[in-house]
Write a protein that holds these residues in place. Structure first.
Motif, PDB file in Angstrom:
ATOM      1  N   MET A   1     -27.054   8.504 -14.078  1.00  0.00           N
ATOM      2  CA  MET A   1     -25.922   8.672 -14.987  1.00  0.00           C
ATOM      3  C   MET A   1     -24.694   8.125 -14.237  1.00  0.00           C
ATOM      4  SD  MET A   1     -25.400  12.787 -14.287  1.00  0.00           S
ATOM      5  CE  MET A   1     -23.945  13.089 -15.265  1.00  0.00           C
TER       6      MET A   1
ATOM      7  N   ASN B   1     -23.297  10.454  -7.011  1.00  0.00           N
ATOM      8  CA  ASN B   1     -24.562  10.262  -6.285  1.00  0.00           C
ATOM      9  C   ASN B   1     -25.335   9.057  -6.809  1.00  0.00           C
ATOM     10  OD1 ASN B   1     -24.559  12.403  -4.348  1.00  0.00           O
ATOM     11  ND2 ASN B   1     -24.697  13.813  -6.076  1.00  0.00           N
TER      12      ASN B   1
ATOM     13  N   VAL C   1     -28.064  13.683 -18.774  1.00  0.00           N
ATOM     14  CA  VAL C   1     -28.053  14.994 -18.105  1.00  0.00           C
ATOM     15  C   VAL C   1     -27.458  16.085 -18.999  1.00  0.00           C
ATOM     16  CG1 VAL C   1     -26.842  16.222 -16.243  1.00  0.00           C
ATOM     17  CG2 VAL C   1     -28.206  14.183 -15.733  1.00  0.00           C
TER      18      VAL C   1
ATOM     19  N   GLN D   1     -33.038  15.608 -17.871  1.00  0.00           N
ATOM     20  CA  GLN D   1     -33.582  15.781 -16.502  1.00  0.00           C
ATOM     21  C   GLN D   1     -34.587  16.923 -16.422  1.00  0.00           C
ATOM     22  OE1 GLN D   1     -30.739  16.752 -17.628  1.00  0.00           O
ATOM     23  NE2 GLN D   1     -29.627  18.195 -16.350  1.00  0.00           N
ATOM     24  N   PHE D   2     -34.591  17.828 -17.431  1.00  0.00           N
ATOM     25  CA  PHE D   2     -35.509  18.976 -17.389  1.00  0.00           C
ATOM     26  C   PHE D   2     -36.859  18.668 -18.041  1.00  0.00           C
ATOM     27  CE2 PHE D   2     -31.161  20.972 -17.525  1.00  0.00           C
ATOM     28  CZ  PHE D   2     -31.156  21.398 -16.192  1.00  0.00           C
TER      29      PHE D   2
ATOM     30  N   ALA E   1     -35.114  18.096 -10.728  1.00  0.00           N
ATOM     31  CA  ALA E   1     -34.477  17.763 -12.007  1.00  0.00           C
ATOM     32  C   ALA E   1     -33.057  17.239 -11.820  1.00  0.00           C
ATOM     33  CB  ALA E   1     -34.489  18.980 -12.954  1.00  0.00           C
ATOM     34  N   LYS E   2     -32.917  16.303 -10.879  1.00  0.00           N
ATOM     35  CA  LYS E   2     -31.592  15.717 -10.627  1.00  0.00           C
ATOM     36  C   LYS E   2     -31.716  14.212 -10.447  1.00  0.00           C
ATOM     37  CE  LYS E   2     -29.619  19.807  -8.389  1.00  0.00           C
ATOM     38  NZ  LYS E   2     -28.455  20.114  -9.231  1.00  0.00           N
ATOM     39  N   VAL E   3     -30.663  13.505 -10.818  1.00  0.00           N
ATOM     40  CA  VAL E   3     -30.574  12.069 -10.541  1.00  0.00           C
ATOM     41  C   VAL E   3     -29.715  11.904  -9.284  1.00  0.00           C
ATOM     42  CG1 VAL E   3     -30.911  11.315 -12.894  1.00  0.00           C
ATOM     43  CG2 VAL E   3     -28.593  11.882 -12.159  1.00  0.00           C
ATOM     44  N   PRO E   4     -29.868  10.785  -8.581  1.00  0.00           N
ATOM     45  CA  PRO E   4     -30.667   9.602  -8.850  1.00  0.00           C
ATOM     46  C   PRO E   4     -32.113   9.737  -8.387  1.00  0.00           C
ATOM     47  CG  PRO E   4     -29.437   9.268  -6.820  1.00  0.00           C
ATOM     48  CD  PRO E   4     -29.021  10.617  -7.371  1.00  0.00           C
TER      49      PRO E   4
ATOM     50  N   GLU F   1     -33.099  12.024  -3.863  1.00  0.00           N
ATOM     51  CA  GLU F   1     -32.068  12.287  -2.843  1.00  0.00           C
ATOM     52  C   GLU F   1     -31.390  10.961  -2.472  1.00  0.00           C
ATOM     53  OE1 GLU F   1     -30.468  14.921  -1.665  1.00  0.00           O
ATOM     54  OE2 GLU F   1     -31.644  16.221  -2.945  1.00  0.00           O
TER      55      GLU F   1
ATOM     56  N   VAL G   1     -27.244  23.454 -17.103  1.00  0.00           N
ATOM     57  CA  VAL G   1     -26.970  22.528 -15.992  1.00  0.00           C
ATOM     58  C   VAL G   1     -26.205  23.256 -14.876  1.00  0.00           C
ATOM     59  CG1 VAL G   1     -25.783  20.386 -15.324  1.00  0.00           C
ATOM     60  CG2 VAL G   1     -27.039  20.497 -17.494  1.00  0.00           C
TER      61      VAL G   1
HETATM   62  N1  GSH Z   1     -28.321  15.861  -3.140  1.00  0.00           N
HETATM   63  C1  GSH Z   1     -28.629  15.151  -4.364  1.00  0.00           C
HETATM   64  C2  GSH Z   1     -27.720  15.625  -5.450  1.00  0.00           C
HETATM   65  C3  GSH Z   1     -28.138  15.118  -6.818  1.00  0.00           C
HETATM   66  C4  GSH Z   1     -27.287  15.700  -7.924  1.00  0.00           C
HETATM   67  O1  GSH Z   1     -26.584  16.698  -7.752  1.00  0.00           O
HETATM   68  N2  GSH Z   1     -27.342  15.052  -9.097  1.00  0.00           N
HETATM   69  C5  GSH Z   1     -26.593  15.512 -10.252  1.00  0.00           C
HETATM   70  C6  GSH Z   1     -25.756  14.363 -10.779  1.00  0.00           C
HETATM   71  S1  GSH Z   1     -24.699  13.731  -9.516  1.00  0.00           S
HETATM   72  C7  GSH Z   1     -27.569  15.938 -11.339  1.00  0.00           C
HETATM   73  O2  GSH Z   1     -28.552  15.263 -11.574  1.00  0.00           O
HETATM   74  N3  GSH Z   1     -27.290  17.055 -12.004  1.00  0.00           N
HETATM   75  C8  GSH Z   1     -28.087  17.522 -13.083  1.00  0.00           C
HETATM   76  C9  GSH Z   1     -28.493  18.959 -12.934  1.00  0.00           C
HETATM   77  O3  GSH Z   1     -28.155  19.606 -11.913  1.00  0.00           O
HETATM   78  O4  GSH Z   1     -29.126  19.473 -13.867  1.00  0.00           O
HETATM   79  C10 GSH Z   1     -28.472  13.640  -4.101  1.00  0.00           C
HETATM   80  O5  GSH Z   1     -27.657  13.267  -3.253  1.00  0.00           O
HETATM   81  O6  GSH Z   1     -29.180  12.847  -4.746  1.00  0.00           O
END
Ligand code: GSH
Length: 236
Positions: free
Chosen positions: A7, A11, A33, A38-39, A50-53, A70, A227
Motif C-alpha cells: 500500500m 514500509n 489494508v 491483509q487478513f 498479515a502485514k505489507v510489504p 519484513e 487493524v
Molecule cells: N516491521 C514490518 C512492519 C509492517 C507494517 O507495519 N505494515 C503495515 C503497513 S506499513 C500493515 O501492513 N498494517 C496492516 C495491519 O497491521 O493490519 C516491516 O517493516 O515490514
C-alpha cells in the motif's frame, strides 16, 4: 519478475525505493489494508503477520522462488541480489546494518506509535504522546549527529540504511512540525534523497497505489478497530 504486495505506507515505500534504485523489474499488487485484504487466507499464506510489504521473487537464490516479509529483510535480499546499495567492505557493511537496525527498532516503531497516538487514538493519552515524541527526538538526534560526520548513514555511499530511513524522515514536518533549524543535516539529507530520479519514480508509484486502496477516513469503523487491534478485536 518480482511481485510487491503493498500500500502507500512508509514500509512499502522503502521496498519501492530499492526496486527503483536497483532497476529490478517488479509489479505492484495493491493490498487494501483498510478494507481488510491483509487478513484473507491468500495473503496470510505469504505473511502470517498479515502485514505489507511482501515480495515474491520467482527467481530467488539458486533459481528457486522466494517469498519474503519484513521490509528490512526484503531490502537486504534485494541489495544482495543486485550487488548494490550494500557495502562490500566488511566495516562499512556492519555500519550499514547497524543503521538499518536503528530504523527497524527505533525510527519506524517510535514514529509509528507517535502517529498512532497523535492521529488515530481516542483523545487523551498525554503520557503516550509525550513518550513517543521524546523517543522520536532521541533517535533524530542520533541520526543528526551521524549525518554531521558522514554524508550517508553507512558512510560515504548511499545504501539500504538510507532507503529504509528516508520514508519516515521525509515526514518529519508532519510528525514534529518545522524541524529544519533543529535538524539541518537531516533536512539536507532528505532533500538530497528526494531529488534522486529513482526516488521521484518510487514516490509516484506509491501515490498511484494509494489511489487504488481505501483511505483511512473512508474505512469502516469496525475494520479500523481490527487493524488497530482495539474494541471487540482487542485480545487484552
Ligand atoms: N516491521 C514490518 C512492519 C509492517 C507494517 O507495519 N505494515 C503495515 C503497513 S506499513 C500493515 O501492513 N498494517 C496492516 C495491519 O497491521 O493490519 C516491516 O517493516 O515490514
Amino acid at each position: 519478475m518480482i511481485t510487491l504486495y503493498g500500500m502507500g505506507s512508509p514500509n512499502v515505500v522503502k521496498v519501492i525505493l530499492a526496486l527503483e534504485e536497483l532497476d529490478l523489474p517488479y509489479e505492484m499488487k495493491p493490498v487494501d489494508v483498510f478494507a481488510g485484504e491483509q487478513f484473507k487466507s491468500d495473503f496470510t499464506k505469504l505473511n502470517p503477520q498479515a502485514k505489507v510489504p511482501v515480495i515474491v521473487d520467482p527467481e530467488g537464490p539458486g533459481g528457486a522462488p522466494i517469498t519474503l516479509f519484513e521490509s528490512a529483510a526484503i531490502l537486504i535480499y534485494l541489495a544482495e541480489k543486485a550487488g548494490r546499495l550494500i557495502p562490500a567492505d566488511a566495516h562499512a557493511r556492519y555500519t550499514m546494518l547497524q543503521w538499518l537496525m536503528v530504523q527497524v527498532a527505533g525510527v519506524g516503531p517510535m514514529s509509528g506509535q507517535l502517529v498512532h497516538f497523535l492521529r488515530f487514538a481516542p483523545d487523551g493519552n498525554e503520557y503516550a504522546k509525550s513518550r513517543y515524541l521524546t523517543q522520536v527526538h532521541r533517535v533524530y538526534e542520533a541520526i543528526e549527529a551521524r549525518l554531521a560526520e558522514a554524508p550517508f548513514l553507512a558512510g560515504a555511499e548511499y545504501s539500504i540504511a538510507d532507503i529504509a530511513t528516508f520514508p519516515w524522515l521525509r515526514l518529519a514536518g508532519m510528525l514534529l512540525g518545522e524541524t529544519k533549524d533543529r535538524y539541518p543535516k537531516i533536512a539536507a539529507w532528505v532533500e538530497m534523497i528526494a531529488a534522486r530520479p529513482a526516488t521521484v519514480r518510487a514516490l509516484a508509484a506509491s501515490d498511484a497505489v494509494r489511489g487504488r486502496t481505501t483511505a483511512f477516513d473512508k474505512a469502516a469503523p469496525d475494520m479500523i478497530d481490527k487493524v488497530m487491534g482495539r474494541g471487540r478485536h482487542a485480545v487484552a
